[in-house]
Motif scaffolding. Structure first.
Motif, PDB file in Angstrom:
ATOM      1  N   GLU A 228       0.832  -1.194   0.000  1.00 51.22           N
ATOM      2  CA  GLU A 228       0.000   0.000   0.000  1.00 51.22           C
ATOM      3  C   GLU A 228       0.871   1.251   0.000  1.00 51.22           C
ATOM      4  OE1 GLU A 228      -2.750  -0.021   3.192  1.00 51.22           O
ATOM      5  OE2 GLU A 228      -3.807  -1.839   2.521  1.00 51.22           O
ATOM      6  N   THR A 229       0.384   2.258  -0.701  1.00 52.02           N
ATOM      7  CA  THR A 229       1.120   3.516  -0.780  1.00 52.02           C
ATOM      8  C   THR A 229       1.082   4.239   0.562  1.00 52.02           C
ATOM      9  OG1 THR A 229       0.628   3.747  -3.139  1.00 52.02           O
ATOM     10  CG2 THR A 229       1.267   5.743  -1.949  1.00 52.02           C
ATOM     11  N   GLN A 230       2.231   4.710   0.978  1.00 52.41           N
ATOM     12  CA  GLN A 230       2.346   5.452   2.230  1.00 52.41           C
ATOM     13  C   GLN A 230       2.633   6.924   1.910  1.00 52.41           C
ATOM     14  OE1 GLN A 230       5.621   3.679   4.303  1.00 52.41           O
ATOM     15  NE2 GLN A 230       4.897   1.586   3.960  1.00 52.41           N
ATOM     16  N   GLU A 231       2.006   7.807   2.660  1.00 54.47           N
ATOM     17  CA  GLU A 231       2.310   9.231   2.515  1.00 54.47           C
ATOM     18  C   GLU A 231       3.334   9.623   3.573  1.00 54.47           C
ATOM     19  OE1 GLU A 231      -0.895  11.963   2.396  1.00 54.47           O
ATOM     20  OE2 GLU A 231      -1.381  11.480   0.318  1.00 54.47           O
ATOM     21  N   ILE A 232       4.505  10.015   3.107  1.00 55.21           N
ATOM     22  CA  ILE A 232       5.588  10.415   4.004  1.00 55.21           C
ATOM     23  C   ILE A 232       5.686  11.936   3.956  1.00 55.21           C
ATOM     24  CG2 ILE A 232       8.041  10.236   4.492  1.00 55.21           C
ATOM     25  CD1 ILE A 232       8.012   7.555   3.001  1.00 55.21           C
ATOM     26  N   THR A 233       5.413  12.584   5.074  1.00 53.21           N
ATOM     27  CA  THR A 233       5.447  14.044   5.137  1.00 53.21           C
ATOM     28  C   THR A 233       6.737  14.489   5.793  1.00 53.21           C
ATOM     29  OG1 THR A 233       3.041  14.184   5.242  1.00 53.21           O
ATOM     30  CG2 THR A 233       4.276  16.095   6.013  1.00 53.21           C
ATOM     31  N   ALA A 234       7.412  15.438   5.162  1.00 54.02           N
ATOM     32  CA  ALA A 234       8.739  15.847   5.627  1.00 54.02           C
ATOM     33  C   ALA A 234       8.847  17.366   5.664  1.00 54.02           C
ATOM     34  CB  ALA A 234       9.814  15.264   4.717  1.00 54.02           C
ATOM     35  N   PRO A 235       8.615  17.998   6.828  1.00 53.11           N
ATOM     36  CA  PRO A 235       8.894  19.430   6.954  1.00 53.11           C
ATOM     37  C   PRO A 235      10.397  19.669   6.966  1.00 53.11           C
ATOM     38  CG  PRO A 235       8.171  18.527   9.048  1.00 53.11           C
ATOM     39  CD  PRO A 235       8.053  17.414   8.053  1.00 53.11           C
ATOM     40  N   TYR A 236      10.814  20.822   6.445  1.00 48.44           N
ATOM     41  CA  TYR A 236      12.244  21.094   6.342  1.00 48.44           C
ATOM     42  C   TYR A 236      12.514  22.583   6.515  1.00 48.44           C
ATOM     43  CZ  TYR A 236      11.071  22.638   1.600  1.00 48.44           C
ATOM     44  OH  TYR A 236      10.514  23.296   0.527  1.00 48.44           O
ATOM     45  N   VAL A 237      13.767  22.912   6.735  1.00 49.01           N
ATOM     46  CA  VAL A 237      14.240  24.288   6.809  1.00 49.01           C
ATOM     47  C   VAL A 237      15.285  24.480   5.721  1.00 49.01           C
ATOM     48  CG1 VAL A 237      16.124  23.830   8.425  1.00 49.01           C
ATOM     49  CG2 VAL A 237      15.023  26.085   8.421  1.00 49.01           C
ATOM     50  N   CYS A 238      15.394  25.703   5.206  1.00 50.08           N
ATOM     51  CA  CYS A 238      16.380  25.986   4.163  1.00 50.08           C
ATOM     52  C   CYS A 238      17.712  26.391   4.786  1.00 50.08           C
ATOM     53  CB  CYS A 238      15.886  27.107   3.256  1.00 50.08           C
ATOM     54  SG  CYS A 238      14.439  26.674   2.264  1.00 50.08           S
ATOM     55  N   THR A 239      18.790  25.797   4.286  1.00 47.68           N
ATOM     56  CA  THR A 239      20.133  26.222   4.651  1.00 47.68           C
ATOM     57  C   THR A 239      20.655  27.105   3.513  1.00 47.68           C
ATOM     58  OG1 THR A 239      21.246  24.343   3.587  1.00 47.68           O
ATOM     59  CG2 THR A 239      20.428  24.024   5.841  1.00 47.68           C
ATOM     60  N   LYS A 240      21.932  27.455   3.556  1.00 50.14           N
ATOM     61  CA  LYS A 240      22.477  28.270   2.461  1.00 50.14           C
ATOM     62  C   LYS A 240      22.809  27.432   1.234  1.00 50.14           C
ATOM     63  CE  LYS A 240      25.681  30.404   4.920  1.00 50.14           C
ATOM     64  NZ  LYS A 240      26.769  31.360   5.248  1.00 50.14           N
ATOM     65  N   THR A 241      22.820  26.097   1.372  1.00 49.91           N
ATOM     66  CA  THR A 241      23.182  25.242   0.247  1.00 49.91           C
ATOM     67  C   THR A 241      22.110  24.211  -0.104  1.00 49.91           C
ATOM     68  OG1 THR A 241      24.338  23.726   1.750  1.00 49.91           O
ATOM     69  CG2 THR A 241      25.640  25.470   0.700  1.00 49.91           C
ATOM     70  N   GLY A 242      21.069  24.125   0.704  1.00 49.07           N
ATOM     71  CA  GLY A 242      20.049  23.110   0.442  1.00 49.07           C
ATOM     72  C   GLY A 242      18.982  23.125   1.511  1.00 49.07           C
ATOM     73  N   ILE A 243      18.607  21.925   1.984  1.00 50.34           N
ATOM     74  CA  ILE A 243      17.555  21.808   2.991  1.00 50.34           C
ATOM     75  C   ILE A 243      17.976  20.810   4.059  1.00 50.34           C
ATOM     76  CG2 ILE A 243      15.660  22.419   1.438  1.00 50.34           C
ATOM     77  CD1 ILE A 243      15.086  19.462   1.058  1.00 50.34           C
ATOM     78  N   ARG A 244      17.398  20.990   5.261  1.00 44.48           N
ATOM     79  CA  ARG A 244      17.595  20.030   6.336  1.00 44.48           C
ATOM     80  C   ARG A 244      16.219  19.671   6.884  1.00 44.48           C
ATOM     81  NH1 ARG A 244      22.158  21.312   8.695  1.00 44.48           N
ATOM     82  NH2 ARG A 244      21.369  23.254   9.566  1.00 44.48           N
ATOM     83  N   PHE A 245      15.960  18.379   7.031  1.00 46.09           N
ATOM     84  CA  PHE A 245      14.665  17.915   7.501  1.00 46.09           C
ATOM     85  C   PHE A 245      14.558  18.036   9.016  1.00 46.09           C
ATOM     86  CE2 PHE A 245      15.344  15.568   3.495  1.00 46.09           C
ATOM     87  CZ  PHE A 245      14.233  16.042   2.801  1.00 46.09           C
ATOM     88  N   TYR A 246      13.326  18.186   9.488  1.00 44.57           N
ATOM     89  CA  TYR A 246      13.095  18.290  10.928  1.00 44.57           C
ATOM     90  C   TYR A 246      13.613  17.051  11.641  1.00 44.57           C
ATOM     91  CZ  TYR A 246      10.605  18.402  15.379  1.00 44.57           C
ATOM     92  OH  TYR A 246      10.284  18.368  16.717  1.00 44.57           O
ATOM     93  N   GLU A 247      13.358  15.910  11.061  1.00 49.16           N
ATOM     94  CA  GLU A 247      13.891  14.646  11.559  1.00 49.16           C
ATOM     95  C   GLU A 247      14.292  13.818  10.347  1.00 49.16           C
ATOM     96  OE1 GLU A 247      10.783  13.045  13.884  1.00 49.16           O
ATOM     97  OE2 GLU A 247       9.362  12.853  12.226  1.00 49.16           O
ATOM     98  N   PRO A 248      15.204  12.866  10.503  1.00 45.81           N
ATOM     99  CA  PRO A 248      15.666  12.094   9.347  1.00 45.81           C
ATOM    100  C   PRO A 248      14.495  11.513   8.547  1.00 45.81           C
ATOM    101  CG  PRO A 248      17.029  11.614  11.238  1.00 45.81           C
ATOM    102  CD  PRO A 248      15.891  12.463  11.742  1.00 45.81           C
ATOM    103  N   LEU A 249      14.589  11.634   7.234  1.00 41.28           N
ATOM    104  CA  LEU A 249      13.555  11.173   6.315  1.00 41.28           C
ATOM    105  C   LEU A 249      13.930   9.776   5.811  1.00 41.28           C
ATOM    106  CD1 LEU A 249      11.098  11.628   4.402  1.00 41.28           C
ATOM    107  CD2 LEU A 249      12.683  12.763   2.836  1.00 41.28           C
ATOM    108  N   THR A 250      13.069   8.803   6.092  1.00 42.07           N
ATOM    109  CA  THR A 250      13.329   7.433   5.658  1.00 42.07           C
ATOM    110  C   THR A 250      12.381   7.060   4.532  1.00 42.07           C
ATOM    111  OG1 THR A 250      14.092   6.779   7.857  1.00 42.07           O
ATOM    112  CG2 THR A 250      13.409   5.021   6.365  1.00 42.07           C
ATOM    113  N   ILE A 251      12.965   6.652   3.393  1.00 42.36           N
ATOM    114  CA  ILE A 251      12.206   6.214   2.218  1.00 42.36           C
ATOM    115  C   ILE A 251      12.755   4.852   1.826  1.00 42.36           C
ATOM    116  CG2 ILE A 251      11.376   6.859  -0.075  1.00 42.36           C
ATOM    117  CD1 ILE A 251      12.548   9.667   0.511  1.00 42.36           C
TER     118      ILE A 251
END
Length: 615
Positions: A228-251
């Protein structure tokens, strides 16, 4: 005896355990709490340049994360800066660290920057977040970890973690601007997440409740027939070179904490096994030559020549100060976003491109839109429509050319007296037969010769820059307006300033032809004036108005707020000066366009009237 012995042994064991506990905790509970408060306070005050906080408001982190700078001082004050305020702006308030269930950091006096994320008034007054809760962030935090290198806080209301890292520079304005520009450059609408070559759909939440949001949702389907398809929600913050997730994102079998932004359209983890990407940008080799001519203190002519004649492009003129802190990508995005706003209205791309974009060499003259001795920048770049037709996008680098407007010459006293904002009151009006009041603004066109005038209209063109020209007579001090002035383009229409006069049966009509339509005379105090329509014998001009002209037909513009359609003012007009302004319009943050177009301004029903020639 046996029972007494057992009790005696238990008592001895209990006392022994207490002694072991006392040995384990050499301090009492209150002493330990006091130590925790001291250590937290010392850590907070240890960063010489302050801290960069990654802050996640709202308990479910529906908005994602934002960057805040904080400096905790020994006198109990805290200085704050954030990406949602001017990067040069800071706000100072007080903080405390007290012992409760642990060391608790409280921002306990109002800080207009930091409490923007937690105050209910943010929603009530600014319309951001929820109406009664704003962004629903924290102002009190439990200190979970504290050292000179890293601090971890936990919001007491949201239970969200906030992370603090020491800043490496004391130049907050430049550093915050770098974060703002990076976040702006990374505003791409990602559609897919690729994990070890397998693609999964991505939805980006880029805005919510009138506020910027930073949340990925990945529709991940594990391998297997019945998965079954799972919806993985990942809030993040922007750094100067990319993004960092609130908590590690597992896919699947991959876990990522940070990703780097690459090639202007995708984010990738360190080993390249996970990529979150938007559509690959359209690239073009088009280049632009920008030429400046006929430069005065208030006007300039700009010519733009591309190397590829059959590709669309966009250009505009900016006051240099308004874009000094913007990256090239941010400048291009601001102009492209305006084009895309018309797509959102349902307008056809071809119409938008025809009205606002360019192909081949182009030229534009900006009259009375510059301030004297002011720096400006012309910015040009290629544009194209994405293959799916969903949005316009930039296709080239940004090409820029700078210029500085000239010094304005001295002005005659009576000429200068006209410059400023005047409140105009009519004698009557065409429909309601009542006095109408509106403001007009005069500014310099040709010093001591002609003036530009904005605002002599009851239509929504009051809010746009289509200045009519008034001629000034040095001997009398009078100003006059020629009839049927063509003021510029509005799409395929010509904006025209034209006289009106009473017609058959009490109605009114437009009068075409070349003649003086209205004239104004200053009062002795030079702060009052009277404006009257010209008496042409068979016709008495009663006023002037802005109309859209196509061929020989005239069309009416929608009325401005507070006015009635076709209830045009009837003179004579009394005028009272209400504001003495600078001699020319001051530079604004918004760009100056050679092409202007405002769909929806016209009432596309019938012609206003069959124009009558007064010649």
């Amino acid at each position: 005896m046996k029972k007494l012995l057992i009790f005696s042994l238990l008592s001895t064991l209990f006392v022994s355990c207490l002694m072991e506990d006392d040995d384990k905790f050499s301090q009492s509970a209150s002493e330990r709490l006091e130590t925790a408060v001291e250590e937290a306070t010392t850590a907070l005050q240890s960063a010489a340049n302050g801290w960069r906080m990654e802050l996640y408001p709202e308990g479910n982190r529906i908005y994602g994360g934002y960057t805040v700078f904080l400096k905790f001082n020994a006198d109990g004050t805290v200085v704050a800066s954030s990406e949602h305020a001017d990067p040069t702006q800071t706000a100072t308030s007080y903080y405390t660290v007290e012992g409760e269930s642990g060391a608790v950091l409280s921002f306990d006096t109002y800080n207009e920057i930091f409490h923007f994320y937690s105050s209910p008034s943010t929603g009530a007054e600014q319309g951001i977040g929820t109406a009664n809760g704003g962004l629903e962030g924290d102002s009190d935090f439990v200190v979970m970890e504290a050292s000179n290198e890293f601090i971890k806080l936990k919001g007491r209301k949201t239970n969200n973690y906030a992370y603090l890292y020491p800043l490496e520079t004391s130049d907050w304005a430049t550093e915050m601007q770098a974060y703002i520009n990076a976040a702006s450059d990374m505003e791409v609408n990602c559609k897919t997440c690729t994990v070890d070559g397998v693609e999964y759909p991505v939805t980006m939440r880029m805005s919510l409740n009138n506020f910027t949001a930073r949340v990925f949702t990945i529709a991940y389907t594990p391998a297997g027939e019945d998965a079954e398809t799972q919806e993985i929600t990942a809030p993040y913050v922007c750094t100067k070179t990319g993004i960092r997730f609130y908590e590690p994102l597992t896919i699947g079998n991959k876990t990522v904490s940070e990703m780097t932004f690459k090639e202007d359209y995708y984010f990738e983890n360190e080993d390249g096994s996970v990529r979150i990407s938007a559509a690959e940008p359209i690239r073009s080799d088009n280049q632009f030559t920008i030429d400046i001519s006929d430069l005065t203190f208030s006007s300039v002519t700009v010519s733009v020549t591309p190397t590829i004649d059959d590709e669309y492009y966009q250009w505009a003129v900016f006051p240099k100060s308004s874009i000094a802190t913007m990256s090239d990508k941010a400048i291009m995005r601001a102009l492209v976003d305006e084009l895309n706003s018309y797509l959102d209205l349902g307008l056809e791309p071809e119409i938008i491109l025809s009205a606002l974009a360019y192909m081949g060499p182009s030229e534009g003259t900006f009259e009375n839109q510059l301030s004297p001795e002011t720096e400006y920048v012309v910015a040009a770049f290629g544009i194209a429509l994405l293959e799916d037709g969903s949005a316009f996008t930039s296709t080239t680098d940004l090409f820029k050319e700078e210029f500085t407007s000239a010094e304005m010459p001295p002005l005659e006293e009576d000429y200068e007296a006209w410059i400023g904002t005047w409140e105009v009151t009519s004698t009557s009006s065409e429909v309601t037969k009542s006095q109408l009041t509106f403001n007009v603004t005069f500014s310099v066109k040709v010093p001591n010769s002609t003036l530009n005038m904005n605002g002599w209209t009851i239509s929504i063109l009051r809010d746009y820059n289509y200045p009519a020209i008034a001629d000034w007579d040095a001997e009398t001090g009078m100003i006059t307006f020629d009839n049927e002035q063509n003021l510029g383009a509005d799409g395929n229409y010509t904006v025209t300033f034209v006289g009106r006069a009473p017609y058959q049966g009490g109605s009114y009509t437009i009068l075409t032809g070349s003649y003086i339509a209205m004239g104004g005379m200053l009062g002795a105090d030079k702060t009052t004036a009277v404006m009257v329509g010209n008496d042409l014998g068979s016709w008495q001009i009663c006023g002037m108005e802005y109309f859209a002209k196509l061929g020989s037909s005239f069309y009416i513009y929608n009325p401005a707020t507070g006015y009635t359609s076709m209830d045009f003012p009837v003179g004579p007009f009394s005028m009272r000066k209400v504001d003495t302004r600078a001699a020319v319009v001051q530079p604004q943050a918004k760009p100056l366009y050679a092409k202007t177009w405002q769909p929806g301004m016209l009432m596309h029903t019938d012609e206003v009237a069959t124009a009558v020639s007064a010649e």
